[in-house]
Structure formats: C-alpha cells, structure tokens
Scaffold this active site. Structure first.
Site, PDB file in Angstrom:
ATOM      1  N   GLY A  91      76.826 -61.849   6.809  1.00  0.00           N
ATOM      2  CA  GLY A  91      77.999 -62.711   6.872  1.00  0.00           C
ATOM      3  C   GLY A  91      79.253 -61.983   6.439  1.00  0.00           C
ATOM      4  O   GLY A  91      79.994 -61.499   7.285  1.00  0.00           O
ATOM      5  N   SER A 187      73.536 -56.901  10.110  1.00  0.00           N
ATOM      6  CA  SER A 187      74.945 -57.241  10.028  1.00  0.00           C
ATOM      7  C   SER A 187      75.525 -56.853   8.666  1.00  0.00           C
ATOM      8  O   SER A 187      75.398 -55.708   8.246  1.00  0.00           O
ATOM      9  CB  SER A 187      75.130 -58.735  10.331  1.00  0.00           C
ATOM     10  N   TYR A 188      76.119 -57.814   7.919  1.00  0.00           N
ATOM     11  CA  TYR A 188      76.608 -57.467   6.588  1.00  0.00           C
ATOM     12  C   TYR A 188      75.440 -57.241   5.625  1.00  0.00           C
ATOM     13  O   TYR A 188      75.636 -56.756   4.513  1.00  0.00           O
ATOM     14  CB  TYR A 188      77.552 -58.541   6.046  1.00  0.00           C
ATOM     15  N   ASP A 396      75.626 -55.761  21.624  1.00  0.00           N
ATOM     16  CA  ASP A 396      76.410 -56.358  20.543  1.00  0.00           C
ATOM     17  C   ASP A 396      77.808 -55.748  20.555  1.00  0.00           C
ATOM     18  O   ASP A 396      77.960 -54.529  20.686  1.00  0.00           O
ATOM     19  CB  ASP A 396      75.728 -56.085  19.203  1.00  0.00           C
ATOM     20  N   HIS A 448      73.410 -58.744  18.760  1.00  0.00           N
ATOM     21  CA  HIS A 448      73.541 -58.530  17.319  1.00  0.00           C
ATOM     22  C   HIS A 448      72.260 -58.884  16.579  1.00  0.00           C
ATOM     23  O   HIS A 448      71.904 -58.235  15.606  1.00  0.00           O
ATOM     24  CB  HIS A 448      74.706 -59.397  16.819  1.00  0.00           C
TER      25      HIS A 448
END
Length: 478
Positions: A91, A187-188, A396, A448
């Site tokens: 996130g 991701s994060y 992505d 992603h």
C-alpha cells in the site's frame, strides 16, 4: 526428592520445580490460545482437508494497545512438517487478507455474491504453511486503541511491530519454532519484506539455533529503489504508448533522484497527474485486462496527494466472463463486513467503529518514514547468504518490470545464469536471470498481483523458490 541421602524441605523442592511448572503452564496456555484461534468453518466455505487459524496478537499491551490480525492456512496434516511463509501486502495501508488471501495465493476466492467461497486450485498452502498478516495497526482487522497512532505509521514502526508479532506468534504456535521460515510479499511489501527480514536476521545474530529460522525472502513487483523505480516506470509508460513524448520528458525532469515514491514533490505530482489524464481509464495494475465496470477517471486514478501504490480501483459490482474476475475487491468488501464472517475469523472483537476496507487511505496519506532505497538491506542480506528472489508480472504499470530490472541492476551483482525463457507445459511462462545471491523471474502476462492473473505460473514460481531451484527450462517441474 533427596540429595546426599537426605530429603529436601518441601519449599526447596517447590522452588526447584518452579521453572518446570511454569514452563508446563505456559505451554498449556499457548496451546489453549492456539486452539481458540482454530477456525471451524467460514460462512459459505467448501469442505477442505487443511486446518486454519486466525486471531489477534498484541504488539503493544499498554493503554493505547495495538494488535495485529493474522490468518494461518496450513498444509494438510499429512504434508507436515512444511515451511512457514509470512505474506505481506503493501500500500502502504492495504490488507493481506483482502489481497494475498482472497484474490491471489490464498486458499479461497470469493464469489460475486459476496457470501460464498470456492477453492483456489493454485493455492500456495499446498506447498507451505501460509501466514497472512494485516500490518500495521489500522489495516484490515488490525487495530489500535489510540486513534492518533493511525497518523504516525511508517516503515520502522511497522517492521518492529511485525517482529514483535512474530516473536509472540511463535510462542502461541511452538510447533513452528526452528522450522524453515520465509517472508514474501508484493508492491510496497517491497519495503516491508526486506526490512522485517533484516530485523529478524539481526536479532538472530549469534544465536546457534534461532527460533525464527529465517531462510530468505521473495518480493513481487516491489518498490526497491525510488530513483530506478521511477526511471523504469516512466520508460515503461512511454514504451507501452500510455503517455506522450512531452509528458515522458516532463516526468523525467520533474521526478528526480531526490523524489520519493511515497512522498513525491509537488512538481512530480503535477507531472504524474498529466500522465494520468493521458493514460485514460485503464487498470494501471494490469494494463491489458478490463476494469470492473465503467468508471470515471476521477474514481480510478489516485489523487495528487496520495501514493501511486494506493490507487486501487473503486469498482462498481460487475462481472465479466472467463476465469479472471476484475471485481474481486468488491466481493471481499461485502464478505468481510458480514458479522458472521468476522465471528468465524475471531475478528473485530473490539467492535471497530468503521467498516472493514481493503485499504486505508488514512494510513497511506499519513505515512511517515519511507527510505528511498532498500538496496543496502539487499546487500546486507545477500552477504548473509539468505535466499532472495525478485519476481515481476510484465503487464504492471505501477511498479513495472523495467523498474525492477533497473533496481536489480543497481546492485551490481555478477550473473551466474544469463537471461533465459522458462516454461510451463511447453509454453513460455516468463524469463529469468540468476545472479550471485539473487534470482530475478518475470511472469508473462501477469499484472501487479501475479498470483491473481497467472495463478498456476505463480505457484510454480513459489515452489521453485522454496526448493532453491531455478525456473524450469523444459516446461516440467519435479
């Protein structure tokens, strides 16, 4: 009890036995706590042959206490002992239950009715015990009793709270002590995973037989190094025809080496807003698949004040044909807000006064410390001999493959196996390159969330990672 032929006084006997009695009492308490976390059956769940547990672990037991929510999906009993893998979504501010567990690698997928589940044929708990964690407090079902803490989250606090969670979780589930343990995410999570791995590694230093037996980590479409991530992002947008030549030049000029992915400069925000208009209403997380219904650009694009990684799509409930459902977030929002589901998961015990959500904009927009590079941690853990894999879905546009390649190249690692295609059933599943201390894998046609778009190929990737073996060149997996 006697010593030297003479009986010891009862008080001395009790004192000598006290450590044993305390240990037995602690084990009984831990077993009872774990048993209380056992999931009987979730609403709408099909029959399964594996146990599941979920609940809370307090990471701050003070007046302003914080507790993190977990969901453990074990392998079937006959497959034990198997490795333990912790999964972290990013996130920052997004739930691992919402994404990892419910639309990617978890045991179940949620039907469009938001009430029933079906089994994920390519679930990762066929190969390892999977532990999903909602972190930090305020994400998903994890909570804090001090609302002001929702404004003070950051990388360092998240890593240390997650480590505290692990220490206490292993006390609750002692059967996993000394078991091979890995951390994975996307991701994060590209920050969360190496940072937590570093904390575990440093706390294990000098311990001959560590309880948290960390063997390595794996990250997908991950934020790694802001400067190269940005450079690859903009190049990928331009190469895919998503932005104009002028905007490409503006992005390169405005988002310089001092810009942060999480805290971009006003000039960088302005440039990315221009890019968002040119990109139109597409899913930047998977540029070749449909959106979940037709929405306006204002609803599908991030605001200029938020991170590009939080720009999840606020979809209308609409179902497309075929195996891929782009509306999974809508389904999970309905399902996890059902009181009967929360009871079955032992979740929301304190009566959180807001609806469960896939991501928290409050946490994302108030995120604190966020180092611009994970490369120093990579170098430290590569030198320590940990197994490190980086994978990337190649459709992505949020953290594109180009970004990942630039970031991995910045490590300057010698190549041991040059770039080659890997196969699944005689079809190219992607490409891979093996470096000294790191393996890079791409997954063809995945966005992603690689396990969402290419579930079978993602499972093959996971199995090879656990075995420490390269991706198959001939399309067969042992």
């Amino acid at each position: 009890m006697m010593t030297g032929g003479l009986p010891l006084p009862p008080a001395v006997v009790l004192l000598l036995l006290l450590p044993v009695l305390l240990a037995l009492a602690w084990r009984a308490t831990a077993a009872a706590s774990a048993a209380g976390d056992r999931i009987g059956r979730l609403p709408g769940q099909p029959a399964v042959d594996f146990p599941m547990y979920s609940g809370y672990v307090a990471v701050d037991e003070g007046a302003g206490g914080r507790a993190l929510f977990y969901w453990l999906q074990e392998v079937p009993p006959e497959a034990q002992p198997a490795p333990l893998v912790l999964w972290l979504n990013g996130g920052p501010g997004c739930s691992s239950v919402a994404y990892g567990a419910s639309e990617e690698l978890g045991a179940f997928r949620i039907r469009p009715d938001g009430a029933t589940l079906f089994l994920n044929e390519d679930r990762w708990n066929t190969a390892a015990n999977i532990l999903f964690l909602d972190s930090p407090a305020g994400v998903g079902f994890s909570y804090t009793n001090t609302s002001s803490e929702l404004y003070t989250n950051g990388d360092n606090k998240t890593a240390h709270d997650s480590y505290t969670f692990l220490v206490k979780w292993f006390q609750r589930f002692p059967q996993y002590k000394y078991r091979d343990f890995y951390i994975a995410g996307e991701s994060y999570g590209g920050h969360y995973v190496p940072q937590l791995s570093q904390v575990v590694y440093q706390n294990n230093a000098g311990v001959a037989k560590p309880i948290i037996n960390l063997k390595g980590f794996m990250v997908g479409n991950a934020v790694i190094n802001d400067h190269t991530d940005y450079a690859g992002m903009f190049e990928s947008w331009w190469n895919h025809g998503l932005i104009s030549d002028d905007t490409y030049g503006q992005l390169k000029a405005s988002c310089g080496s001092n810009d942060s992915i999480i805290h971009p400069s006003p000039a960088c925000n302005t440039a990315t807003d221009v890019a968002a208009v040119e990109q139109g209403d597409i899913d930047m997380y998977s540029i070749y698949t449909p959106l979940c219904g037709q929405t306006s650009s204002s609803s599908t694009k991030r605001s200029s004040q938020s991170s590009p990684l939080i720009g999840r799509h606020y979809h209308h409930p609409w179902r497309m044909g075929g195996s891929y459902d782009p509306c999974t977030e809508s389904h999970s929002t309905v399902y996890y807000n059902r009181p009967e589901v929360q009871r079955a998961l032992h979740a929301n015990l304190t009566g959180i006064n807001y609806p469960w959500a896939t991501c928290s904009d409050l946490i994302n927009t108030n995120w604190g410390d966020s180092p611009k590079s994970m490369l120093p941690i990579y170098k430290e853990l590569i030198a320590a001999g940990l197994r490190i894999w980086v994978f990337s879905g190649d459709t992505d546009a949020v953290i594109p493959l180009t970004s990942t390649r630039y970031s991995v190249d910045a490590l300057g690692l010698p190549t041991t196996t040059s770039w080659y295609p890997w196969y699944d059933k005689k079809q190219v599943g992607g490409w891979s390159q093996v470096y000294e201390g790191l393996t890079l894998v791409t997954v063809r046609g995945a966005g992603h969330e690689v396990p969402l778009h290419r579930p079978r190929q993602a499972l093959i990737l996971f199995q090879q990672f656990l075995k420490g073996e390269p991706m198959p060149k001939n399309g067969t997996v042992a």
